[in-house]
Design a protein around this motif. Structure first.
Motif, mmCIF file in Angstrom:
data_model
loop_
_atom_site.group_PDB
_atom_site.id
_atom_site.type_symbol
_atom_site.label_atom_id
_atom_site.label_comp_id
_atom_site.label_asym_id
_atom_site.label_seq_id
_atom_site.Cartn_x
_atom_site.Cartn_y
_atom_site.Cartn_z
ATOM 1 N N UNK A 36 0.802 -1.223 0.000
ATOM 2 C CA UNK A 36 0.000 0.000 0.000
ATOM 3 C C UNK A 36 0.835 1.273 0.000
ATOM 4 N N UNK A 37 2.152 1.192 -0.030
ATOM 5 C CA UNK A 37 2.976 2.399 0.029
ATOM 6 C C UNK A 37 2.939 3.178 -1.266
ATOM 7 N N UNK A 38 2.731 2.569 -2.412
ATOM 8 C CA UNK A 38 2.650 3.295 -3.685
ATOM 9 C C UNK A 38 4.014 3.833 -4.076
ATOM 10 N N UNK A 39 3.977 4.923 -4.920
ATOM 11 C CA UNK A 39 5.214 5.547 -5.377
ATOM 12 C C UNK A 39 5.829 6.368 -4.248
ATOM 13 N N UNK A 40 7.137 6.460 -4.179
ATOM 14 C CA UNK A 40 7.775 7.280 -3.137
ATOM 15 C C UNK A 40 7.449 8.752 -3.330
ATOM 16 N N UNK A 41 7.218 9.488 -2.212
ATOM 17 C CA UNK A 41 6.799 10.898 -2.275
ATOM 18 C C UNK A 41 7.957 11.830 -2.572
ATOM 19 N N UNK A 42 9.179 11.420 -2.340
ATOM 20 C CA UNK A 42 10.320 12.292 -2.593
ATOM 21 C C UNK A 42 10.584 13.278 -1.471
ATOM 22 N N UNK A 43 9.893 13.206 -0.380
ATOM 23 C CA UNK A 43 10.134 14.102 0.733
ATOM 24 C C UNK A 43 9.377 15.416 0.595
ATOM 25 N N UNK A 44 9.579 16.338 1.546
ATOM 26 C CA UNK A 44 8.860 17.624 1.509
ATOM 27 C C UNK A 44 9.306 18.486 0.328
ATOM 28 N N UNK A 45 8.430 19.416 -0.062
ATOM 29 C CA UNK A 45 8.710 20.312 -1.176
ATOM 30 C C UNK A 45 9.895 21.217 -0.844
ATOM 31 N N UNK A 46 10.770 21.387 -1.850
ATOM 32 C CA UNK A 46 11.940 22.260 -1.679
ATOM 33 C C UNK A 46 11.486 23.710 -1.707
ATOM 34 N N UNK A 47 11.653 24.406 -0.595
ATOM 35 C CA UNK A 47 11.286 25.812 -0.515
ATOM 36 C C UNK A 47 12.483 26.697 -0.204
ATOM 37 N N UNK A 48 13.679 26.121 -0.217
ATOM 38 C CA UNK A 48 14.878 26.871 0.100
ATOM 39 C C UNK A 48 15.579 27.314 -1.180
ATOM 40 N N UNK A 49 16.049 28.564 -1.223
ATOM 41 C CA UNK A 49 16.793 29.021 -2.404
ATOM 42 C C UNK A 49 18.164 28.358 -2.449
ATOM 43 N N UNK A 50 18.800 28.335 -3.599
ATOM 44 C CA UNK A 50 20.158 27.783 -3.672
ATOM 45 C C UNK A 50 21.143 28.662 -2.898
ATOM 46 N N UNK A 51 22.279 28.079 -2.554
ATOM 47 C CA UNK A 51 23.324 28.857 -1.891
ATOM 48 C C UNK A 51 24.686 28.456 -2.453
ATOM 49 N N UNK A 52 25.634 29.389 -2.347
ATOM 50 C CA UNK A 52 26.964 29.166 -2.907
ATOM 51 C C UNK A 52 27.727 28.139 -2.074
#
Length: 615
Positions: A36-52
């Motif tokens: 019943x697990x289905x496809x993996x969700x990939x975790x929470x949505x990325x809301x952080x900007x990139x950083x150097x």
């Protein structure tokens, strides 16, 4: 004995059966859970900007001699509008080429860099991650071509001087040369661009004195050299320094301590942008929309009225001149039939301009206001009037009489052409009282600015009805055309349909002028603030209003822009912090203390950036 063995055997059988059943149920539940697990969700949505993550050379490196910067981020990135958003300080003649390869951004310079200079690449909000589009705000990268790097910074806000709205995407720059001419002739030492809130931050400064300017750079040369460019400047020399802000932190339910927070200062500079009233006066266009008139348009209001003559004719009464209220256009109403019937009209103009030293001098122009008849002549056959049809004579239209007037509205008669005759005795006004028309005294007054307007002045009563009657030929224009008889009823609005504002201004200054603005911020009332600060505005239409005070330094009764050469800043504004909802038949009492005006709070709540308002 056999009975006991049988009993033990049965207990053991049941026990093994229960164990096996438990194992079976456990396997079923485990399998169901996995299924019943289905496809993996990939975790929470990325809301952080990139950083150097790293760069070549490293940030704030010294003695850089190359022509390429490589900056690696923690995720794949993309850039947008980089040509408009990337600001290089000191400015370069040719914008660097910027490319991305996965997580890496490559900046390639197109010219040699200055020796012993601190460079800053200000990317604003041009960088975002590839997947979610999270924007990296205010990213900047610095390095030095010498053996030291400047590390001070200043910051603040750029606001429109006329209404205190934030100014976005304008250049803010500093000069180590303190001469005013540097703003017009030299490229700035460092430059940045304001964001949507009008905020700017100029980094990598030395602890020396700078002049601070802002510019909407029309020709992208970093110099104030176009009359239409908007500008701002800070009056005082600014020396960056490293200091502290004091902040109160609570350490418990009933105690607090003062904490010193380090900061680059000054960090609350305010610049007020405006466009100088310095557009050179010149003739921009001319038209001849009809045989009997020509329109002339100028680039700005004229301080002295222009002179107009017909080339080759010195006769009197050839035409009548009508200047616009702002004195930035002229209508030439031809009276001479020869000129009217001629397709060509040569006019000689003489008007004042400013020389190179901004001193007035007279300029001469000759134009041919040519008339082109697009209508063509009357054709035979279809559309032609029969010989026995009666031709309707032209009549003079009378405009301006509307069904309802406000208490403060004037009854103004407007005509399509200038008048030769206006007979006030041919106008009658009556008030309706108990179904009876009672005559009312009137006075016909020609407008001092609009030559085709006449006001009918009378003592009006709120809520009353009136009837105006105009005899035929009461008005005749310069072409001999007269009006038909007019009879129209109108009413004056009742007093209880209006609101009244009573405003008390605290500690008034003798230079203050108070303005009442509607929702569109048009000025509906204005008055000089009296010494006691108490003012009243009656007969305001119901609606939302803003009130503001103009620091009227030059005493002309209105807000004015600044003058860069004379070092005059635009006049200051103080707003009442909220809209006032004026309701009909209500008296509203407002206490206004301009000394408590919080410009940052007002802008945050009541203003949007100009770039947002244009969308």
């Amino acid at each position: 004995m056999k009975l006991k063995q049988w009993f033990r055997h049965m207990l053991l059988f049941r026990y093994r059966g229960l164990v096996q059943l438990g194992l079976f149920l456990t396997l079923i539940i485990g399998f169901w859970g996995c299924a019943s697990t289905g496809m993996p969700t990939g975790g929470p949505k990325d809301e952080e900007p990139p950083y150097m993550v790293k760069s070549i050379p490293a940030a704030n490196s010294l003695s850089f001699l190359g022509d390429e910067i490589r900056i690696e981020f923690n995720e794949i990135i993309q850039v947008s509008d980089i040509f408009q958003k990337l600001m290089v300080s000191p400015p370069v003649n040719k914008q660097p080429a910027v490319t991305t390869r996965g997580k890496t951004m490559i900046v390639k310079f197109q010219e040699d860099l200055q020796p012993n200079a601190t460079y800053t690449l200000d990317f604003a909000d041009a960088i975002k991650d590839n997947n979610e589009g999270n924007v990296l705000e205010n990213f900047a990268f610095s390095f030095s071509t010498g053996d030291y790097i400047d590390s001070m910074a200043i910051s603040g806000h750029l606001l429109d001087a006329s209404d205190l709205s934030p100014v976005a995407n304008a250049l803010v720059m500093v000069y180590s040369n303190h001469a005013d001419s540097a703003f017009r002739t030299l490229v700035p030492l460092r430059v940045t661009r304001t964001n949507a809130e009008g905020y700017f931050s100029i980094k990598n400064l030395a602890p020396i004195g700078y002049k601070l300017y802002a510019l909407e750079d029309a020709n992208r040369n970093y110099k104030y050299d176009q009359p239409g460019e908007r500008i701002a400047w800070y009056d005082e020399i600014i020396t960056p320094y490293y200091g502290f802000h004091e902040r109160i932190d609570s350490v418990g339910s009933d105690s607090a301590v003062v904490v010193q927070v380090p900061a680059f200062l000054p960090d609350s500079l305010r610049l007020f942008m405006f466009q100088e009233d310095n557009v050179a006066p010149y003739l921009t266009d001319y038209k001849r929309p009809a045989r009997n008139k020509a329109d002339l348009y100028f680039s700005r209001p004229m301080d002295v009225k222009a002179e107009v003559k017909v080339v080759g004719r010195e006769d009197a009464d050839l035409f009548i001149l009508e200047n616009s209220p702002r004195n930035d256009s002229i209508t030439v109403w031809l009276r001479d039939s020869v000129l009217i019937n001629s397709d060509s009209l040569l006019l000689h103009l003489r008007y004042q301009v400013l020389d190179s030293l901004k001193q007035p001098e007279w300029k001469n122009d000759t134009i041919n206001a040519f008339f082109i008849d697009y209508g063509g002549s009357q054709r035979e056959g279809r559309g032609r009037k029969k010989d026995d049809e009666q031709v309707e004579l032209p009549s003079l239209r009378v405009d301006g009489i509307k069904p309802t007037f406000g208490i403060l509205d004037r009854l103004t008669l407007t005509f399509p052409t200038p008048l030769d005759k206006a007979d006030g005795n041919a106008i009658r006004l009556s008030q309706e009282l108990d179904s009876t028309l009672v005559p009312v005294d009137i006075r016909l007054v020609k407008d001092s600015i609009y030559i085709r307007q006449y006001a009918v002045d009378f003592k009006r009563e709120a809520g009353s009805a009136y009837v105006v009657e105009i005899d035929s030929a009461a008005f005749t224009d310069i072409y001999g055309v007269s009006n038909k008889p007019v009879r129209q009823r109108f009413t004056v609005s009742a007093a209880d349909t209006y609101a009244t504002l009573y405003i008390e201004v605290a500690q008034p200054d003798k230079s203050w002028v108070l303005e009442v603005l509607d929702r569109q911020e048009n000025i509906v009332r204005t008055s000089k603030v009296p010494t006691n600060g108490k003012m009243g505005f009656r007969y305001l239409r119901p609606g939302d209003y803003l009130i503001r005070i103009v620091e009227d330094v030059n005493g002309n009764g209105k807000w004015d822009v600044g003058d860069f050469e004379k070092g005059i800043q635009p006049e200051k504004l103080y707003y009442y912090p909220e809209y006032i909802n004026a309701r009909a038949n209500w008296d509203h009492f407002i206490n206004f203390d301009p000394s408590t005006f919080d410009i940052y709070d007002f802008v945050a709540r009541m203003r949007k950036s100009q770039s947002s308002r244009k969308k």
